[in-house]
Design a protein around this motif. Structure first.
Motif, mmCIF file in Angstrom:
data_model
loop_
_atom_site.group_PDB
_atom_site.id
_atom_site.type_symbol
_atom_site.label_atom_id
_atom_site.label_comp_id
_atom_site.label_asym_id
_atom_site.label_seq_id
_atom_site.Cartn_x
_atom_site.Cartn_y
_atom_site.Cartn_z
ATOM 1 N N TRP A 10 0.922 -1.175 0.096
ATOM 2 C CA TRP A 10 -0.022 -0.086 -0.061
ATOM 3 C C TRP A 10 0.763 1.160 0.087
ATOM 4 O O TRP A 10 0.674 2.208 -0.799
ATOM 5 N N PRO A 26 -7.701 8.988 -3.465
ATOM 6 C CA PRO A 26 -9.027 8.756 -2.738
ATOM 7 C C PRO A 26 -9.351 7.114 -2.657
ATOM 8 O O PRO A 26 -9.615 6.647 -1.466
ATOM 9 N N ARG A 27 -9.217 6.745 -3.779
ATOM 10 C CA ARG A 27 -9.383 5.257 -3.725
ATOM 11 C C ARG A 27 -8.616 4.404 -2.901
ATOM 12 O O ARG A 27 -8.756 3.568 -2.137
ATOM 13 N N MET A 32 -6.923 5.488 -0.310
ATOM 14 C CA MET A 32 -7.254 5.723 0.959
ATOM 15 C C MET A 32 -8.195 5.090 1.671
ATOM 16 O O MET A 32 -8.275 4.431 2.990
ATOM 17 N N ASP A 33 -9.414 4.618 0.663
ATOM 18 C CA ASP A 33 -10.441 3.978 1.048
ATOM 19 C C ASP A 33 -9.855 2.575 1.224
ATOM 20 O O ASP A 33 -10.650 1.802 2.210
ATOM 21 N N SER A 34 -9.198 1.995 0.392
ATOM 22 C CA SER A 34 -8.532 0.718 0.438
ATOM 23 C C SER A 34 -7.857 0.463 1.971
ATOM 24 O O SER A 34 -7.823 -0.439 2.482
ATOM 25 N N ASP A 38 -8.236 2.337 4.733
ATOM 26 C CA ASP A 38 -9.381 2.206 5.761
ATOM 27 C C ASP A 38 -9.843 0.692 5.808
ATOM 28 O O ASP A 38 -10.167 0.266 6.864
ATOM 29 N N SER A 39 -10.344 0.141 4.800
ATOM 30 C CA SER A 39 -10.490 -1.057 4.813
ATOM 31 C C SER A 39 -9.683 -2.099 5.128
ATOM 32 O O SER A 39 -10.260 -2.957 6.185
ATOM 33 N N ARG A 44 -9.903 -1.618 9.023
ATOM 34 C CA ARG A 44 -10.923 -2.184 9.687
ATOM 35 C C ARG A 44 -10.826 -3.636 9.954
ATOM 36 O O ARG A 44 -11.554 -4.291 10.693
ATOM 37 N N SER A 99 -8.733 13.096 -0.018
ATOM 38 C CA SER A 99 -7.444 12.244 0.513
ATOM 39 C C SER A 99 -6.879 12.871 1.895
ATOM 40 O O SER A 99 -6.490 12.058 2.758
ATOM 41 N N HIS A 147 -9.306 12.199 4.734
ATOM 42 C CA HIS A 147 -9.378 10.718 5.195
ATOM 43 C C HIS A 147 -7.997 10.764 5.893
ATOM 44 O O HIS A 147 -8.288 10.002 7.055
ATOM 45 N N ARG A 159 -8.721 11.935 9.513
ATOM 46 C CA ARG A 159 -9.516 10.938 10.248
ATOM 47 C C ARG A 159 -8.982 9.691 10.820
ATOM 48 O O ARG A 159 -9.226 9.087 11.988
#
Length: 278
Positions: free
Chosen positions: A205, A221-222, A224-226, A228-229, A232, A259, A262, A265
């Motif tokens: 990553w 942005p994509r 950052m979502d990856s 985050d997933s 979690r 981004s 995110h 956060r």
């Protein structure tokens, strides 16, 4: 009588002049015939120059290390390399986006990761430096397997090679053992494979985001979502190691605001979780 004297005087004068002219002509001829010094000696002087140029080559040989087999430094280095434990994890599945992964670490969690992605023609190699806690966890998992003294191959009775093939290799104290499998019901082997997968997720990553940050900011942005997933699902080896990097992203105006927000956060979430544990 007077005429005879005058005639005699002129005869002597003419003779003197004739002798003087003859002497000067002879002198000029002698000067012409005397060979002038030429520069033929100069090539002889230049001929010695190659010897002077070649001297450093000869003197350089004196500094060469002897090639004998009694070099104590080489023996010490070889002995040290043989006694340094090396833990190697390998994964391969040609149809996956990341088709090959190799992680090689020492007991302190330092080493490198190499991986091949379908979008890249060459393999990528980056240094790995785990936290002391992560390194100790890996070391404990290897010890739980008693890997060097075990003969178990860890392979489940059914073949799941479509999910990828894994390989463990351990080198320590001059001993080496390798075990290959694609699925296992051994809890310790599965835990070790899971931990290495988390390390791979984290460093791959970081590589992907670094490339996007420099060349394709709109992809961040994509990514950052990856991340985050992955966090979690507990699929990152050490989130704490990512916090300093995420803080730099929060102030990086090269990437989109979404981004940066995110990243902020994720840092705040991690800090809250850390505060609760304290």
């Amino acid at each position: 009588m007077e005429n005879i004297r005058i005639t005699f005087f002129f005869t002597i004068l003419i003779s003197a002049l004739t002798m003087s002219v003859f002497a000067q002509t002879k002198k000029r001829d002698s000067v012409k015939k005397t060979p002038k010094p030429t520069a033929t000696a100069q090539p002889d002087e230049k001929e010695v120059q190659p010897d002077v140029i070649s001297e450093p080559k000869i003197s350089g040989k004196k500094n060469e290390r002897p090639t004998g087999g009694n070099d104590k430094s080489s023996i010490t280095a070889k002995s040290s390399a043989e006694n340094t434990p090396v833990y190697i994890y390998e994964f391969s599945q040609p149809n996956f986006t990341v088709s090959n992964i190799s992680i090689e670490l020492d007991e302190n969690g330092k080493g490198n990761i190499s991986f091949t992605k379908q979008s890249f023609s060459d393999s990528v190699s980056d240094p790995v430096n785990l936290s002391a806690e992560s390194a100790e966890k890996l070391k404990t998992l290897w010890q739980n397997l008693n890997f060097l003294d075990s003969t178990e191959n860890y392979q489940y009775e059914k073949d799941y090679s479509h999910l990828g093939n894994m390989k463990f290799t351990m080198k320590k104290g001059g001993r080496e053992r390798t075990a290959a499998f694609n699925w296992t019901d051994n809890k310790d082997a599965k835990a070790l494979a899971d931990e290495y997968r988390k390390i791979a997720n984290q460093y791959i990553w970081l590589f992907d985001f670094g490339v996007a940050r420099e060349n394709q900011p709109l992809e961040t942005p994509r990514l950052m979502d990856s991340l985050d997933s992955l966090i979690r699902r507990n699929e990152i080896n050490d989130v704490g190691q990512l916090i300093p990097y995420l803080k730099t992203l929060a102030d990086d105006e090269r990437i989109p605001l979404i981004s940066r927000n995110h990243a902020t956060r994720l840092v705040q979430q991690f800090e809250k979780q850390t505060a609760k544990k304290l």
